[in-house]
Design a protein around this motif. Structure first.
Motif, PDB file in Angstrom:
ATOM      1  N   ARG A 149      23.048  33.679  33.174  1.00  0.00           N
ATOM      2  CA  ARG A 149      23.309  33.390  31.758  1.00  0.00           C
ATOM      3  C   ARG A 149      22.166  32.595  31.138  1.00  0.00           C
ATOM      4  N   GLN A 150      21.617  31.653  31.956  1.00  0.00           N
ATOM      5  CA  GLN A 150      20.491  30.855  31.468  1.00  0.00           C
ATOM      6  C   GLN A 150      19.314  31.055  32.409  1.00  0.00           C
ATOM      7  N   PRO A 151      18.504  32.047  32.156  1.00  0.00           N
ATOM      8  CA  PRO A 151      17.412  32.369  33.076  1.00  0.00           C
ATOM      9  C   PRO A 151      16.390  31.233  33.127  1.00  0.00           C
ATOM     10  N   LEU A 152      15.833  31.012  34.313  1.00  0.00           N
ATOM     11  CA  LEU A 152      14.839  29.964  34.476  1.00  0.00           C
ATOM     12  C   LEU A 152      13.443  30.556  34.631  1.00  0.00           C
ATOM     13  N   GLY A 153      13.391  31.865  34.739  1.00  0.00           N
ATOM     14  CA  GLY A 153      12.094  32.503  34.910  1.00  0.00           C
ATOM     15  C   GLY A 153      11.528  32.352  36.311  1.00  0.00           C
ATOM     16  N   ILE A 154      12.398  32.119  37.292  1.00  0.00           N
ATOM     17  CA  ILE A 154      11.940  31.966  38.685  1.00  0.00           C
ATOM     18  C   ILE A 154      12.208  33.269  39.437  1.00  0.00           C
ATOM     19  N   GLU A 155      11.262  33.700  40.200  1.00  0.00           N
ATOM     20  CA  GLU A 155      11.395  34.899  41.050  1.00  0.00           C
ATOM     21  C   GLU A 155      12.648  34.798  41.918  1.00  0.00           C
ATOM     22  N   GLN A 193      23.633  29.731  39.969  1.00  0.00           N
ATOM     23  CA  GLN A 193      23.545  30.121  38.557  1.00  0.00           C
ATOM     24  C   GLN A 193      24.736  30.984  38.180  1.00  0.00           C
ATOM     25  N   GLU A 194      25.272  30.728  37.013  1.00  0.00           N
ATOM     26  CA  GLU A 194      26.314  31.615  36.532  1.00  0.00           C
ATOM     27  C   GLU A 194      25.651  32.898  36.061  1.00  0.00           C
ATOM     28  N   LYS A 222      30.615  23.082  44.632  1.00  0.00           N
ATOM     29  CA  LYS A 222      29.826  24.160  44.028  1.00  0.00           C
ATOM     30  C   LYS A 222      29.842  25.399  44.920  1.00  0.00           C
ATOM     31  N   ASN A 223      30.371  26.505  44.403  1.00  0.00           N
ATOM     32  CA  ASN A 223      30.321  27.804  45.093  1.00  0.00           C
ATOM     33  C   ASN A 223      30.887  27.794  46.509  1.00  0.00           C
ATOM     34  N   ALA A 224      31.785  26.860  46.788  1.00  0.00           N
ATOM     35  CA  ALA A 224      32.370  26.769  48.125  1.00  0.00           C
ATOM     36  C   ALA A 224      31.307  26.693  49.216  1.00  0.00           C
ATOM     37  N   GLU A 258      35.500  41.191  34.353  1.00  0.00           N
ATOM     38  CA  GLU A 258      34.892  40.167  35.202  1.00  0.00           C
ATOM     39  C   GLU A 258      33.414  40.079  34.850  1.00  0.00           C
ATOM     40  N   ASN A 259      32.942  38.899  34.557  1.00  0.00           N
ATOM     41  CA  ASN A 259      31.514  38.678  34.310  1.00  0.00           C
ATOM     42  C   ASN A 259      30.921  39.663  33.290  1.00  0.00           C
ATOM     43  N   ASP A 260      31.575  39.787  32.166  1.00  0.00           N
ATOM     44  CA  ASP A 260      31.127  40.677  31.075  1.00  0.00           C
ATOM     45  C   ASP A 260      31.157  42.154  31.423  1.00  0.00           C
ATOM     46  N   LEU A 261      31.862  42.464  32.478  1.00  0.00           N
ATOM     47  CA  LEU A 261      32.029  43.856  32.889  1.00  0.00           C
ATOM     48  C   LEU A 261      33.507  44.209  32.811  1.00  0.00           C
TER      49      LEU A 261
END
Lengths: 434, 434
Positions: free
Chosen positions: A190-196, A203-204, B285-287, A371-374
């Motif tokens: 949801r909030q990308p950090l730009g990390i590979e 992360q959600e 967090k995330n179990a 679930e999760n926008d799906l």
């Protein structure tokens, strides 16, 4: 809004969403070259409202009402014929089914009951007595003791119904891309950090659309993605850690011409149950069935046997592996058929084809959840066309209101959306499987 | 009597059948080179009785009692340590879980509640306050507000438990064939006619054993076949038209040595919750979880995240595709761990391995059912070892009494067998998923 799968369900969903919110962009994609070319096109396309489960009744009865209205009030031909369903029952089956039949009648479902004598009179081509036959004993065939006729039941043309939804959807500004294969769903934080390597566990993350190949190519991004891929649900859902909740089982149909036999022509033109032709007849053995297609001067026959017919988790993309088996007709189906309807003696299969039922093996009732926008819908377990309108309305309501809302089916009936989900699933098991 | 799969469940089933009817031939086969070499060996092998579902409590609590009795009364070492489970909860989680905790306490399940101050005193290595940390905010980590400690919870050695059942089973005259791969189940008509292509649809047919390759080769014929193949259920069941009712999901474990750090050594020797060592600690967090393995001077860590971790319908035969991912530890797990337990700062994974949870995606409660002379059990969804004794007893009773009977679990509790079937399934959904 991206909808994956332009079978009858995806079409109904897309239409109802667009109809409710014409300003919304709804993009419907399908891997085949036209809509409804997967298992919808291969369907027997029968409908009935004779279910013991209140959920099945709500879904099927309201969908049938809608289809009847489209054809009769709007004057759009859906190839719909209310020829009825005729269950031919052994003594054992009749007594086992008694409570269910009473339940259905109490619920106002239109049923007629016939004795063996009635059947002999109304359907003289039927053989109902087997006690003297060695062959019948070997095959464990039971004599017919009674018949149950469902009135609000019949057949329709799946392509015509699919095209109805398609035209309405397009007229409202909906977009369809065929020859467009969804290769995967896109999952993003949801909030990308730009990390590979994102998304990481902490992360959600959510479904943000789909990757496609074919006529469209690349990423189709969407705030909400709806998967209505029928037998192929698992192909898209398992890779992102969700169960597609269906397993596919091959079902076959064989056509038998009536053209060469006076007796079969007469049987096909039966009007003693319904003015719309030979009723869909279900034999007392293995749910073998006979459907009349009068306009083609032919019958379609098949069988809903279960044990030892394989489940397939993800069918091949183009159904090329889904082939009918001539020996299945000859050795499993025909021997039963010719006993109950001797007029079929010597009949050979003309056309034949196969398709997949997408079973929800838990309770055979459809599902819809988010679930999760799906949003995922499916599991019609062989009765997808007859419930497509209602399920489309439920998915539209799920999209708009969430699981805690109520959907309104055609005719005004309410339906609690979350009953069809898995977190709070509350459905009545079906007792009348064909 | 043929049992397929010598993981912990197949061993428990085989032992209980043999124990109840020593004169019965029970033949247990497995594709691996020894018993319990599949996902049993790869398990974290924890146990707990802290479930909200009456079904989970019945299965786990009675199994734990049995394992305790084996170790304490019979003097057979199962590596069992009642170190306890410690749920470290955020304010949000604690208030959400309040009703469940009350319910468990009312049911007599041994729970202790801790405030944040208690935790700071009893577990000084724990960092519980994150409000000032940017990194924690970025990762959406919550401060710890409370702790719940389950007393009748802990860890055991899965190989020791498997060997206990194996030895008992062999001592009663049971037979085990390892290196014996079941390639398919045999389906045959009850009354064969000797015609090519049998069984036909109209013949009643049943499972009559299995085809095997390896140390044994050919057909193993049996009046009753039991499939307890865990994550591989679908491989055998789908071809004969049954759903295996499980989907596999990879779970990973990473060891972190305590040898190089005074602080970690001290943490590992924690005795403030249980005399049997560091409790199994579940982070908010995330179990994510931390297990102490004091005898090895190491911790095991892992995570039960769900979304975007793929489901696999049929895992590869030898689990060669089931590999741990070092980057999963480094990027998803370690960043969480070092926040809550700063003593892990700089820790790197030593050993790592992966195995499959065999999920029943419907309700995460195990199942057992019989169909056509075949009994199928599974779906433990990651809590297979802690329920193996009870499920083994239920399958034994199903075999002996059928679905309408009652099983007797260790300690004398009754359990309605059909509740775990699919036709009349009646189980309570679990609310406390780790």
């Amino acid at each position: 809004m991206l909808v994956v799968g332009a079978g009858i369900l995806g079409l109904s969903i897309s239409y109802h969403i667009k109809e409710h919110a014409p300003s919304k962009d709804v993009f419907l994609v399908d891997r085949f070259a036209a809509v409804a070319q997967g298992n919808t096109a291969r369907s027997n396309a029968m409908f009935r409202n004779t279910f013991t489960s209140r959920d099945n009744v709500a879904l099927a009865d309201s969908s049938i009402d809608y289809y009847l209205e489209v054809q009769n009030e709007l004057g759009i031909d859906l190839g719909l014929k209310k020829c009825g369903y005729l269950w031919l029952m052994s003594e054992r089956q009749a007594s086992k089914g008694e409570a269910n039949i009473r339940k259905l009648k109490n619920c106002g479902i239109e049923l007629r009951e016939y004795t063996r004598e009635d059947l002999q009179r109304l359907l003289p081509a039927l053989r109902s007595e087997f006690s003297a036959s060695d062959e019948a004993r070997l095959m464990d065939l039971e004599s017919i003791a009674a018949g149950i006729f469902g009135e609000k039941c019949g057949r329709l043309d799946p392509t015509k119904l699919a095209n109805y939804y398609k035209e309405r959807f397009l007229a409202l500004g909906g977009k369809i891309a065929v020859n467009t294969n969804v290769t995967s769903l896109i999952v993003e934080p949801r909030q990308p950090l730009g990390i590979e390597g994102e998304p990481f566990t902490w992360q959600e993350s959510n479904v943000a659309g789909a990757k496609v190949e074919g006529a469209f190519h690349g990423e189709l991004r969407a705030k909400k993605t709806i998967v209505a891929a029928g037998a192929w649900n698992n192909e898209l859902l398992e890779p992102i850690g969700l169960d597609g909740h269906v397993k596919a089982k091959k079902r076959q149909l064989f056509t038998l011409t009536a053209k060469k036999s006076e007796e079969l022509e007469r049987l096909l033109r039966t009007r003693t149950f319904s003015s719309e032709g030979f009723p869909f007849a279900i034999l007392p053995k293995n749910a073998c069935f006979v459907k009349g297609v009068e306009e083609n001067r032919e019958f379609w026959v098949g069988c809903d046997d279960d044990f030892n017919r394989p489940f397939i988790n993800v069918p091949d993309a183009n159904l090329e592996d889904c082939k009918p088996e001539p020996e299945y007709f000859e050795r499993s189906l025909y021997p039963i058929l010719r006993q109950y309807f001797p007029a079929f003696e010597g009949s050979r299969a003309g056309q034949m084809w196969a398709g997949y039922y997408a079973y929800n093996t838990l309770d055979s009732i459809p599902f819809a959840f988010e679930e999760n926008d799906l949003i995922v819908a499916g599991g019609q377990s062989g009765s997808g066309i007859m419930k497509a309108d209602a399920l489309g309305r439920i998915v539209e309501a799920l999209y708009r209101l969430g699981e805690d809302g109520d959907a309104t089916l055609h005719g005004g009936r309410g339906y609690r959306i979350r009953n069809l989900g898995f977190k709070n699933r509350s459905v009545e098991r079906e007792e009348w499987v064909i």
